[in-house]
Design a protein around this motif. Structure first.
Motif, PDB file in Angstrom:
ATOM      1  N   HIS A   1     -10.305-111.570  14.270  1.00  0.00           N
ATOM      2  CA  HIS A   1     -11.084-110.333  14.205  1.00  0.00           C
ATOM      3  C   HIS A   1     -11.760-110.215  12.849  1.00  0.00           C
ATOM      4  N   ILE A   2     -12.549-109.176  12.687  1.00  0.00           N
ATOM      5  CA  ILE A   2     -13.475-109.086  11.558  1.00  0.00           C
ATOM      6  C   ILE A   2     -12.831-108.659  10.249  1.00  0.00           C
ATOM      7  N   HIS A   3     -11.628-108.115  10.269  1.00  0.00           N
ATOM      8  CA  HIS A   3     -11.007-107.666   9.016  1.00  0.00           C
ATOM      9  C   HIS A   3     -10.941-108.814   8.014  1.00  0.00           C
ATOM     10  N   CYS A   4     -11.208-108.497   6.750  1.00  0.00           N
ATOM     11  CA  CYS A   4     -11.443-109.543   5.750  1.00  0.00           C
ATOM     12  C   CYS A   4     -10.220-110.415   5.487  1.00  0.00           C
ATOM     13  N   ASP A   5      -9.016-109.915   5.726  1.00  0.00           N
ATOM     14  CA  ASP A   5      -7.848-110.760   5.485  1.00  0.00           C
ATOM     15  C   ASP A   5      -7.720-111.857   6.536  1.00  0.00           C
ATOM     16  N   HIS A   6      -8.623-111.848   7.521  1.00  0.00           N
ATOM     17  CA  HIS A   6      -8.663-112.895   8.538  1.00  0.00           C
ATOM     18  C   HIS A   6     -10.009-113.623   8.576  1.00  0.00           C
ATOM     19  N   SER A   7     -11.073-112.963   8.164  1.00  0.00           N
ATOM     20  CA  SER A   7     -12.418-113.527   8.356  1.00  0.00           C
ATOM     21  C   SER A   7     -13.183-113.785   7.055  1.00  0.00           C
ATOM     22  N   LYS A   8     -12.599-113.468   5.916  1.00  0.00           N
ATOM     23  CA  LYS A   8     -13.318-113.454   4.641  1.00  0.00           C
ATOM     24  C   LYS A   8     -14.133-114.710   4.380  1.00  0.00           C
ATOM     25  N   ASN A   9     -13.592-115.874   4.687  1.00  0.00           N
ATOM     26  CA  ASN A   9     -14.262-117.132   4.331  1.00  0.00           C
ATOM     27  C   ASN A   9     -14.818-117.892   5.532  1.00  0.00           C
ATOM     28  N   ALA A  10     -14.931-117.223   6.661  1.00  0.00           N
ATOM     29  CA  ALA A  10     -15.442-117.887   7.862  1.00  0.00           C
ATOM     30  C   ALA A  10     -16.849-118.442   7.655  1.00  0.00           C
ATOM     31  N   ASP A  11     -17.689-117.659   7.000  1.00  0.00           N
ATOM     32  CA  ASP A  11     -19.073-118.098   6.781  1.00  0.00           C
ATOM     33  C   ASP A  11     -19.148-119.354   5.912  1.00  0.00           C
ATOM     34  N   LYS A  12     -18.206-119.509   5.000  1.00  0.00           N
ATOM     35  CA  LYS A  12     -18.206-120.691   4.136  1.00  0.00           C
ATOM     36  C   LYS A  12     -17.964-121.957   4.949  1.00  0.00           C
ATOM     37  N   TYR A  13     -17.086-121.870   5.941  1.00  0.00           N
ATOM     38  CA  TYR A  13     -16.852-123.029   6.796  1.00  0.00           C
ATOM     39  C   TYR A  13     -18.082-123.341   7.643  1.00  0.00           C
ATOM     40  N   GLN A  14     -18.743-122.284   8.105  1.00  0.00           N
ATOM     41  CA  GLN A  14     -19.964-122.498   8.889  1.00  0.00           C
ATOM     42  C   GLN A  14     -21.026-123.186   8.049  1.00  0.00           C
ATOM     43  N   LYS A  15     -21.149-122.811   6.776  1.00  0.00           N
ATOM     44  CA  LYS A  15     -22.126-123.445   5.900  1.00  0.00           C
ATOM     45  C   LYS A  15     -21.779-124.909   5.631  1.00  0.00           C
ATOM     46  N   MET A  16     -20.503-125.256   5.823  1.00  0.00           N
ATOM     47  CA  MET A  16     -20.065-126.645   5.672  1.00  0.00           C
ATOM     48  C   MET A  16     -20.322-127.445   6.947  1.00  0.00           C
TER      49      MET A  16
END
Length: 230
Positions: A53-68
């Motif tokens: 889910h979107i709460h930052c303690d679970h999703s904070k770095n998701a975008d960084k993996y996508q950029k990788m």
């Protein structure tokens, strides 16, 4: 195959389900650097990540993996959810669970040839689905608080905790309804800092079969989840 805890709790949640060749990241709350260190910087082994889910303690770095260039499954952003996703040799079945009333949250039933069926549920008040027919071998379940939690224990977060997070009795009931002789591992995660973990452990362990091992997640914990056929 192993399940490794990189971070667990309100400050960040990330777990790795991996073997020598493939790694699936479960939630992206911990730093990418901590994940890279755990993998000895073998980032090529990361086949994908899933976010509950979107709460930052679970999703904070998701975008960084996508950029990788890494596939990140975020069902809370999808209008029409597919029943099955394939990432590497992992087959992933997302399902909705009740968390905060205004936040979409998903659990995951995961299958890999090396670990059988693996179940991950976090930040849940309850789950309406039954998984007994899958003969789940490992459960990674958030067990946030003891049943006797008080407003003083959790401070200003009390309403958020009791209205969107699992208690010990919730987890006990879920395990009782879903365990089979195939269940080998139960890992309790995302436990509140104010929870009495020894009481929680004793109560959960009381409903487990003798062949099931119980763990309290903490940074660095590694659990062998390799499928051992009966």
């Amino acid at each position: 195959m192993t399940l490794e805890t990189i971070a667990t709790g309100s400050k960040g949640n990330t777990y790795l389900l991996r073997n020598d060749n493939e790694c699936l990241i479960l939630d992206c709350g911990a730093s990418v650097l901590d994940v890279k260190k755990a993998l000895d910087f073998n980032v090529n082994s990361i086949v994908g990540a899933i976010v509950t889910h979107i709460h930052c303690d679970h999703s904070k770095n998701a975008d960084k993996y996508q950029k990788m260039g890494i596939t990140v499954l975020k069902p809370y952003e999808v209008e029409e959810l597919e029943k099955t996703y394939k990432i590497g040799n992992f087959t992933i079945y997302p399902f909705d669970v009740r968390h905060d009333i205004d936040v979409k949250c998903y659990g995951y039933l995961i299958h890999h040839p090396e670990c059988g069926y693996f179940l991950y549920i976090t930040d849940w008040l309850y789950c309406k689905y039954n998984f007994k027919s899958f003969n789940v071998e490992t459960m990674l379940l958030a067990c946030n608080h003891n049943d006797d939690i008080s407003a003083e224990d959790s401070g200003f977060k009390y309403q958020h905790v009791i209205s969107g997070h699992s208690s010990t009795s919730t987890v006990k009931e879920f395990i009782t309804k879903n365990q089979t002789p195939y269940l080998k591992n139960v890992v309790l995660c995302h436990i509140s800092d104010t929870a009495d973990k020894s009481v929680m452990y004793e109560q959960i362990n009381s409903v487990l079969d003798d062949n099931t091992r119980l763990y309290i997640a903490k940074k660095g914990l590694e659990v062998n989840v390799t499928d051992i056929p009966f």
